[in-house]
Scaffold this motif. Structure first.
Motif, mmCIF file in Angstrom:
data_model
loop_
_atom_site.group_PDB
_atom_site.id
_atom_site.type_symbol
_atom_site.label_atom_id
_atom_site.label_comp_id
_atom_site.label_asym_id
_atom_site.label_seq_id
_atom_site.Cartn_x
_atom_site.Cartn_y
_atom_site.Cartn_z
ATOM 1 N N ALA A 235 38.927 32.116 41.353
ATOM 2 C CA ALA A 235 37.699 33.573 40.803
ATOM 3 C C ALA A 235 37.565 33.272 39.155
ATOM 4 O O ALA A 235 38.342 33.239 38.400
ATOM 5 C CB ALA A 235 38.499 34.490 41.009
ATOM 6 N N PRO A 236 35.854 33.560 39.203
ATOM 7 C CA PRO A 236 35.509 33.959 37.634
ATOM 8 C C PRO A 236 36.796 34.827 36.912
ATOM 9 O O PRO A 236 36.816 35.783 37.799
ATOM 10 C CB PRO A 236 34.468 34.263 37.211
ATOM 11 C CG PRO A 236 33.739 34.512 39.083
ATOM 12 C CD PRO A 236 34.934 33.763 39.500
ATOM 13 N N HIS B 265 33.089 32.919 47.837
ATOM 14 C CA HIS B 265 33.426 33.794 48.452
ATOM 15 C C HIS B 265 32.398 34.561 49.061
ATOM 16 O O HIS B 265 33.863 35.190 49.537
ATOM 17 C CB HIS B 265 33.049 34.461 46.146
ATOM 18 C CG HIS B 265 34.160 34.023 45.406
ATOM 19 N ND1 HIS B 265 33.496 33.200 44.465
ATOM 20 C CD2 HIS B 265 35.622 34.341 44.657
ATOM 21 C CE1 HIS B 265 34.959 32.550 43.464
ATOM 22 N NE2 HIS B 265 36.004 32.668 43.644
ATOM 23 N N GLN C 206 25.889 42.612 39.327
ATOM 24 C CA GLN C 206 26.863 41.815 39.277
ATOM 25 C C GLN C 206 27.477 41.378 40.341
ATOM 26 O O GLN C 206 28.344 40.055 40.172
ATOM 27 C CB GLN C 206 28.077 42.587 37.588
ATOM 28 C CG GLN C 206 27.563 42.339 36.736
ATOM 29 C CD GLN C 206 28.382 42.241 35.251
ATOM 30 O OE1 GLN C 206 29.657 43.175 36.405
ATOM 31 N NE2 GLN C 206 28.635 42.637 34.449
ATOM 32 N N VAL C 207 29.040 42.132 41.203
ATOM 33 C CA VAL C 207 29.426 41.910 42.104
ATOM 34 C C VAL C 207 28.519 41.231 43.542
ATOM 35 O O VAL C 207 28.837 40.556 44.148
ATOM 36 C CB VAL C 207 30.276 43.398 42.544
ATOM 37 C CG1 VAL C 207 30.555 43.026 43.938
ATOM 38 C CG2 VAL C 207 31.249 43.724 41.341
ATOM 39 N N GLY D 282 26.046 39.341 43.099
ATOM 40 C CA GLY D 282 25.574 37.591 42.296
ATOM 41 C C GLY D 282 26.872 37.101 42.905
ATOM 42 O O GLY D 282 26.725 36.075 42.935
ATOM 43 N N ARG D 283 28.040 37.521 42.567
ATOM 44 C CA ARG D 283 29.318 36.967 42.170
ATOM 45 C C ARG D 283 29.885 36.893 43.773
ATOM 46 O O ARG D 283 29.769 35.041 44.279
ATOM 47 C CB ARG D 283 30.451 37.925 42.115
ATOM 48 C CG ARG D 283 31.186 36.720 40.812
ATOM 49 C CD ARG D 283 32.172 38.313 40.728
ATOM 50 N NE ARG D 283 32.241 38.828 39.384
ATOM 51 C CZ ARG D 283 32.697 40.094 39.801
ATOM 52 N NH1 ARG D 283 33.439 40.099 40.360
ATOM 53 N NH2 ARG D 283 31.882 40.688 38.473
ATOM 54 N N THR D 284 28.990 37.005 44.899
ATOM 55 C CA THR D 284 29.236 36.948 47.033
ATOM 56 C C THR D 284 27.580 36.363 47.114
ATOM 57 O O THR D 284 28.422 35.954 48.298
ATOM 58 C CB THR D 284 28.500 38.618 47.671
ATOM 59 O OG1 THR D 284 27.041 39.652 47.365
ATOM 60 C CG2 THR D 284 29.650 39.332 46.930
ATOM 61 N N LYS D 285 27.355 35.759 46.375
ATOM 62 C CA LYS D 285 26.369 34.544 46.524
ATOM 63 C C LYS D 285 27.073 32.770 46.645
ATOM 64 O O LYS D 285 26.469 32.346 47.217
ATOM 65 C CB LYS D 285 24.707 34.375 45.737
ATOM 66 C CG LYS D 285 23.965 35.797 46.108
ATOM 67 C CD LYS D 285 23.407 35.144 45.063
ATOM 68 C CE LYS D 285 22.054 36.946 45.499
ATOM 69 N NZ LYS D 285 20.857 37.257 44.395
ATOM 70 N N THR D 286 28.278 32.985 45.656
ATOM 71 C CA THR D 286 28.889 31.958 46.499
ATOM 72 C C THR D 286 29.902 32.081 46.971
ATOM 73 O O THR D 286 29.724 32.500 47.899
ATOM 74 C CB THR D 286 29.502 31.898 44.213
ATOM 75 O OG1 THR D 286 30.668 32.942 44.834
ATOM 76 C CG2 THR D 286 28.729 32.600 43.487
ATOM 77 N N GLU E 60 37.375 37.849 35.076
ATOM 78 C CA GLU E 60 36.304 39.682 35.127
ATOM 79 C C GLU E 60 36.266 39.865 34.225
ATOM 80 O O GLU E 60 37.171 39.787 32.560
ATOM 81 C CB GLU E 60 37.920 40.178 36.010
ATOM 82 C CG GLU E 60 37.459 41.680 36.509
ATOM 83 C CD GLU E 60 38.537 42.541 36.681
ATOM 84 O OE1 GLU E 60 38.814 43.980 36.162
ATOM 85 O OE2 GLU E 60 39.492 42.373 37.501
ATOM 86 N N THR E 61 35.060 39.883 34.134
ATOM 87 C CA THR E 61 34.313 40.806 32.961
ATOM 88 C C THR E 61 34.218 42.219 32.386
ATOM 89 O O THR E 61 34.596 42.900 33.935
ATOM 90 C CB THR E 61 32.991 40.857 33.126
ATOM 91 O OG1 THR E 61 32.166 41.271 34.599
ATOM 92 C CG2 THR E 61 32.378 39.030 32.546
#
Length: 194
Positions: A64-65, A95, A86-87, A89-93, A67-68
């Motif tokens: 996981a990247p 993940h 942001q969240v 965008g992460r789910t497009k990976t 946490e920002t």
């Protein structure tokens, strides 16, 4: 060649699992393929991660990247929009694909359901939403409020629902609708009764 143990072996297994997840997806991930790629045995993997679901979640956590910090745009609404984008965008990976695959599997695999629930409970504690709301209160946008856990996790729950139901994260317009018609009213209601 000496046998790998401990953290070195664990890293090799998680690397192999992640490589396979990115190549073939969760639906086609197998413990046998991970064992072969990691040059170990299936029983060694099963001692650490008894199910494919637990292994996939461990690999996802491992890769996981970082946490920002929650966004700080200067207003509650735009902080929430930025956080949800942001969240999403992460789910497009990969993940998102893993979570969608596991969600589909939970209907026929109670262990996958338990693993996914445990992971989601940990992953969606609402820390960032709480921080965004506290900053808004400090700026005087809203009264100080103690968010109920269900309200604090609402933004992530809504995004997860979109990914599971529609196979993709919400776009900017949908996120704006969620913030304006669901999340902000819930926060303002909590502030009004505080």
């Amino acid at each position: 060649m000496s046998r790998r143990r401990g953290a070195h072996l664990e890293r090799a297994i998680l690397d192999a699992a992640w490589d396979l997840l990115t190549q073939v997806g969760y639906a086609r991930l197998s413990m046998e393929a991970v064992a072969a790629k990691a040059s170990t045995s299936r029983p060694v993997i099963h001692r650490r991660w008894p199910t494919r679901a637990r292994l996939a979640l461990a690999a996802m956590d491992h890769f996981a990247p970082a946490e920002t910090a929650p966004p700080d745009t200067g207003s509650l609404r735009t902080d929430l929009l930025a956080l949800m984008e942001q969240v999403a965008g992460r789910t497009k990976t990969v993940h998102g694909e893993i979570l969608a695959g596991m969600a589909a599997e939970t209907a026929r695999d109670p262990e996958a359901a338990r693993a996914l629930r445990a992971w989601l409970t940990t992953a969606t504690r609402g820390r960032h939403v709480t921080a965004v709301v506290q900053r808004a209160a400090e700026r005087g946008e809203i009264p100080a409020v103690q968010l109920l856990p269900r309200v604090a996790t609402l933004p992530m729950d809504l995004i997860r629902n979109e990914v599971i139901l529609y196979g993709q994260p919400p776009g900017k317009q949908t996120i704006a609708e969620m913030v304006d018609s669901i999340i902000l009213p819930a926060i303002h209601q909590a502030a009004a009764v505080a």
